[in-house]
Design an enzyme around this catalytic site. Structure first.
Site, PDB file in Angstrom:
ATOM      1  N   LYS A   1       0.838  -1.198   0.000  1.00  0.00           N
ATOM      2  CA  LYS A   1       0.000   0.000   0.000  1.00  0.00           C
ATOM      3  C   LYS A   1       0.873   1.248   0.000  1.00  0.00           C
ATOM      4  O   LYS A   1       1.615   1.492   0.943  1.00  0.00           O
ATOM      5  CB  LYS A   1      -0.902   0.052   1.230  1.00  0.00           C
ATOM      6  CG  LYS A   1      -1.891   1.224   1.174  1.00  0.00           C
ATOM      7  CD  LYS A   1      -2.598   1.482   2.491  1.00  0.00           C
ATOM      8  CE  LYS A   1      -1.823   2.404   3.397  1.00  0.00           C
ATOM      9  NZ  LYS A   1      -1.687   3.801   2.915  1.00  0.00           N
TER      10      LYS A   1
ATOM     11  N   GLY B   1       4.110   2.506  14.028  1.00  0.00           N
ATOM     12  CA  GLY B   1       4.968   1.331  14.188  1.00  0.00           C
ATOM     13  C   GLY B   1       4.651   0.586  15.477  1.00  0.00           C
ATOM     14  O   GLY B   1       4.566  -0.651  15.501  1.00  0.00           O
TER      15      GLY B   1
ATOM     16  N   GLU C   1      10.622   0.537  10.068  1.00  0.00           N
ATOM     17  CA  GLU C   1      11.594   1.616   9.856  1.00  0.00           C
ATOM     18  C   GLU C   1      10.854   2.895  10.177  1.00  0.00           C
ATOM     19  O   GLU C   1       9.982   3.314   9.413  1.00  0.00           O
ATOM     20  CB  GLU C   1      12.106   1.553   8.408  1.00  0.00           C
ATOM     21  CG  GLU C   1      13.451   2.191   8.238  1.00  0.00           C
ATOM     22  CD  GLU C   1      13.327   3.660   7.934  1.00  0.00           C
ATOM     23  OE1 GLU C   1      13.288   4.446   8.913  1.00  0.00           O
ATOM     24  OE2 GLU C   1      13.252   4.020   6.762  1.00  0.00           O
TER      25      GLU C   1
ATOM     26  N   GLY D   1       7.355   4.366   8.375  1.00  0.00           N
ATOM     27  CA  GLY D   1       6.447   5.447   8.723  1.00  0.00           C
ATOM     28  C   GLY D   1       6.712   5.928  10.136  1.00  0.00           C
ATOM     29  O   GLY D   1       7.835   5.833  10.627  1.00  0.00           O
ATOM     30  N   SER D   2       5.673   6.391  10.788  1.00  0.00           N
ATOM     31  CA  SER D   2       5.869   7.018  12.096  1.00  0.00           C
ATOM     32  C   SER D   2       6.060   5.972  13.189  1.00  0.00           C
ATOM     33  O   SER D   2       5.584   4.836  13.088  1.00  0.00           O
ATOM     34  CB  SER D   2       4.661   7.886  12.442  1.00  0.00           C
ATOM     35  OG  SER D   2       3.559   7.066  12.759  1.00  0.00           O
ATOM     36  N   THR D   3       6.736   6.389  14.259  1.00  0.00           N
ATOM     37  CA  THR D   3       6.948   5.514  15.409  1.00  0.00           C
ATOM     38  C   THR D   3       5.616   5.151  16.048  1.00  0.00           C
ATOM     39  O   THR D   3       5.403   4.019  16.488  1.00  0.00           O
ATOM     40  CB  THR D   3       7.894   6.191  16.412  1.00  0.00           C
ATOM     41  OG1 THR D   3       9.210   6.214  15.831  1.00  0.00           O
ATOM     42  CG2 THR D   3       7.962   5.443  17.730  1.00  0.00           C
ATOM     43  N   GLU D   4       4.690   6.102  16.072  1.00  0.00           N
ATOM     44  CA  GLU D   4       3.379   5.848  16.669  1.00  0.00           C
ATOM     45  C   GLU D   4       2.667   4.686  15.956  1.00  0.00           C
ATOM     46  O   GLU D   4       2.170   3.757  16.596  1.00  0.00           O
ATOM     47  CB  GLU D   4       2.555   7.134  16.564  1.00  0.00           C
ATOM     48  CG  GLU D   4       1.233   7.093  17.262  1.00  0.00           C
ATOM     49  CD  GLU D   4       0.368   8.285  16.856  1.00  0.00           C
ATOM     50  OE1 GLU D   4       0.880   9.200  16.186  1.00  0.00           O
ATOM     51  OE2 GLU D   4      -0.823   8.279  17.190  1.00  0.00           O
TER      52      GLU D   4
END
Lengths: 302, 481
Positions: free
Chosen positions: B183, B240, B257, B235-238
């Site tokens: 995606k 992730g 990542e 993408g973002s840590t949140e």
């Protein structure tokens, strides 16, 4: 005939920051032998029932030891770990007795398990100064750069030691963590904690710096969630979730996501956790799970 | 110094043929999405580029089933040499259609054409070329005994390097024998959709690559689909962390990542002209929409004023504007939402007492723009020193000793990258050892290569992409656990 000598029994305590404290909670629990045949279980000792606070103290000790242990030369770590195997050999009788009673093994079988455990320790001791060459190396980038990748320890690894294999399994999960330069907080087998404390005595007398390995005995289901959710723990090995009373390894993994701990899941399929066959050659994955790869670039030029 | 005017030098967009609407690429064919179609816009002009289908849970299910069928019947049975040949084909077609991809990327993303043309697209081709060669050599990659593919891989990628992140994900997955459902980000789907066409031109077997478009809900459907064996996310840590939580207790594997807040550390003996170029490249490359951006400048106190002066003088020469102009250095912010976030964090920087400076350059009247901005007098507790801004904003802190530089650099939950500028070799090596970051650039910054593993420590995620290391995420071996 003179009466049999009344022997001097050992008090089994925790191993934190190089010392052997009782649980700060003041609690202990009875440890029983695994009987052979129709014999009754035999009372072996009162082990310390470690608490959340003990686990947190162990994490503090492990953090304090990271810099020195990760920063030691790989050669030095190999020397220290080999020394552990030497001391295990010298405490062989005690280890055999612990394993025999804990696991309900025949004496010859207990001897074989201890031999395998010592050999396993030697196997990992030899890895310390080879891994960087096996796992790292120069990257041939398309440009005038020197570019190199090498493994580094993750930091603190919380280890749920296997419930059944109280020495060979224990060694197989602890040695890879510290061979790679990590420090460990080990939650010993709940029902079979004695070999873990005897191993701690070997560690304490083999130049392993204080705090590199910390051993907490007690109820796995009570203490493991605190380690899984602890923000200063970098990774967790859930191997010991197999056959552990009141432990849902999925819940522990969810808690570990809070600071993105590296997670080594228990063996098995689906949500089932099973204890692996500890006699097989281990491979590298128990080490690589707890290693980071660092890549360094520098331009080349005149 | 005389300032020369630049004549406009726009790259022609005639090379790109954008369709009015796009479906989903599932099982080698285009199907209509069952969700609500959404629009993708050019962030430099706010012009609508195309309608894009939203993949529903059922669409994702169809894509996963197509990937499973292709995995079982074709791809996992094919020889590594043949898999490699498909990847070589794809690499070549990317090279052949490079200009088209670059223009499309700049239109949909807002990044300068010189970056999409010289960095994103050539690196994407290089990733396919590199991994093509691995496909029949995995036994030699020290991955453990008998490496085998994992199965169906769900991949969710961000908007900052749309085609390049696709290449980072798809090339190793396919080389190792997996099939994928990917995606792209909802604001930058177009190059992924063009890539689907490239798969058709390469005659890649149907279902080996499936492209489903949509936003967070579509991504979540991929992550939670029981038929997906592995997740690869950038993408973002949140997000992730939420992925890590959602696959907890399953046997799904993941590589994540995530975000970063890299320190770019400049010592007083650094080659200053090069360091200034590296600082500029570190944070203003791709509008600062880079997870490994050098967003915290740590400069040794004795040269702080000198660096500040040189840096600002250099920034005033940056050309901000039309991404398709070949002279443009800094393009458009990718979306209004991202622009709002940058504005919010920079406002917080001012409110917390840091000193704000920007180039004062003119900005186009339409689209999403943000001037290259520098904050000085930043302290470690400021939000602009802790949180990822993901925009053209540099936070400057100072230090006195190498130990202090290390302590400040490591004082973040992130650990993706770091930079070191000094002429002293022993200090570079010592610093590189001390920094808790997956990539350390010394006397350079923001270098990427398919042979070089990339990925973070701590909350910047886990797993590596690129190089021999990147293959580990896409194979399973006989290694007991």
């Amino acid at each position: 005939m003179s009466p049999a000598r009344v022997d001097v029994r050992k008090t089994y305590k925790l191993y934190i920051d190089g010392a052997f404290p009782r649980s700060e909670s003041g609690r202990s629990y009875a440890v029983w032998s695994t009987p052979v045949g129709r014999a009754n279980p035999r009372f072996l000792a009162n082990a310390a029932m470690g608490s959340r606070k003990d686990a947190r103290d162990a994490v503090v000790a492990a953090r304090g030891a990271v810099k020195g242990w990760a920063g030691a030369t790989a050669y030095n770590r190999g020397q220290v770990l080999y020394r552990v195997a030497e001391v295990m050999e010298s405490r062989r009788a005690q280890l055999v007795e612990d394993v025999r009673l804990s696991e309900g093994l025949a004496p010859s079988r207990a001897e074989a398990v201890v031999s395998a455990a010592i050999d396993r320790w030697v196997w990992y001791a030899g890895w310390t100064d080879k891994l960087a060459q096996v796992l790292g190396g120069l990257n041939p980038v398309a440009g005038p750069y020197f570019d190199i990748s090498a493994p580094e320890p993750t930091g603190i690894v919380a280890v749920l030691a296997p419930q059944r294999s109280s020495l060979l399994g224990l060694v197989s999960v602890v040695a890879p963590v510290i061979a790679t330069g990590n420090t460990a907080v080990v939650l010993a087998s709940q029902e079979r904690p004695l070999p873990a404390i005897t191993l701690a005595e070997a560690l304490a007398t083999s130049d392993v710096p204080a705090g590199v390995v910390n051993v907490v005995t007690g109820l796995t289901g009570e203490v493991a969630p605190w380690l899984a959710g602890h923000r200063d723990v970098n990774a967790i090995d859930l191997t010991g979730a197999a056959d552990a009373e009141g432990v849902d390894w999925g819940e522990l993994e969810r808690a570990a996501a809070e600071n993105l701990k590296r997670v080594l899941r228990p063996a098995g399929t689906g949500s089932d956790a099973v204890e692996p066959d500890w006699t097989a050659e281990p491979g590298l994955s128990r080490m690589t799970t707890f290693l980071e790869t660092k890549t360094v670039w520098h331009p080349k030029g005149r | 110094m005389p300032i020369f005017e630049y004549a406009p030098a726009p790259e022609s967009r005639a090379i790109v043929d954008i369709q009015p609407s796009y479906g989903l690429f599932v099982g080698g064919e285009w199907i209509e999405g069952r969700g609500a179609a959404f629009k993708t816009t050019n962030p430099a002009t706010e012009e609508v580029l195309a309608d894009v289908a939203e993949a529903s849970v059922a669409d994702v299910d169809a894509a996963v089933r197509a990937a499973r069928t292709a995995y079982t019947r074709v791809w996992s049975r094919m020889s590594g040499a043949d898999r490699g040949k498909y990847l070589f084909r794809i690499a070549r077609i990317i090279q052949e259609r490079a200009r088209e991809l670059a223009v499309l990327e700049s239109l949909d993303n807002g990044k300068p054409i010189k970056e999409s043309r010289d960095v994103d697209v050539p690196l994407a081709a290089a990733h396919f070329f590199y991994h093509a060669g691995w496909a029949d050599k995995l036994e030699y990659a020290s991955l453990g005994p008998k490496p085998r593919p994992i199965g169906v891989v769900g991949q969710v990628i961000p908007w900052n390097f749309p085609l390049l992140m696709l290449a980072w994900k798809i090339a190793p997955a396919l080389a190792c024998g997996n099939t994928v459902v990917l995606k792209p980000a909802e604001t930058t789907p177009l190059t992924a959709l063009l890539f689907a066409e490239i798969c058709q031109q390469a005659e890649l077997p149907a279902g080996v690559v499936n492209i489903v478009t949509g936003a967070g809900a579509t991504g979540q459907a991929i992550v939670e689909h029981p038929g997906v064996d592995k997740i690869a996310f950038t993408g973002s840590t949140e997000v992730g962390k939420s992925i890590a939580r959602s696959i907890a207790g399953t046997r799904k594997r993941a590589t994540l990542e995530l975000g970063g807040k890299a320190a770019n550390i400049v010592f007083d003996d650094a080659p200053l002209d090069q360091a200034v170029e590296g600082i500029v490249n570190g944070i203003f490359f791709n509008q600062g929409h880079v997870c490994c951006a050098g967003s915290r400048l740590l400069v040794q106190e004795s040269i702080a004023e000198e660096v500040d002066r040189r840096l600002k003088r250099r920034l005033e020469t940056l050309r901000v504007g039309d991404p398709l102009d070949k002279n443009t250095d800094v393009g458009a912010i990718n979306s209004r939402a991202q622009l709002d976030r940058i504005a919010e964090l920079t406002a917080a920087g001012e409110a917390e007492g840091a000193v704000r400076w920007d180039t004062g350059c003119e900005l186009p009247s339409h689209g999403f723009w943000f001037r290259p901005t520098v904050f000085t007098g930043v302290s470690q507790t400021h939000r602009i020193a802790q949180e990822e801004i993901f925009g053209p904003v540099l936070s400057v802190l100072t230090f006195r000793t190498p130990q202090e530089a290390v302590a400040k650099a490591n004082n973040t939950p992130y650990g993706l990258s770091a930079g070191i500028w000094t002429e002293k070799g022993s200090r570079i090596l010592w610093m590189a050892d001390q920094l808790r970051a997956g990539v350390v650039w010394a006397n350079t910054f923001n270098r990427f290569d398919p042979t070089s593993p990339f990925g973070g420590y701590k909350e910047s995620g886990y797993g590596r992409e690129g190089g021999r290391h990147g293959l580990e995420a896409y194979v399973t071996t006989g290694d007991p656990r």
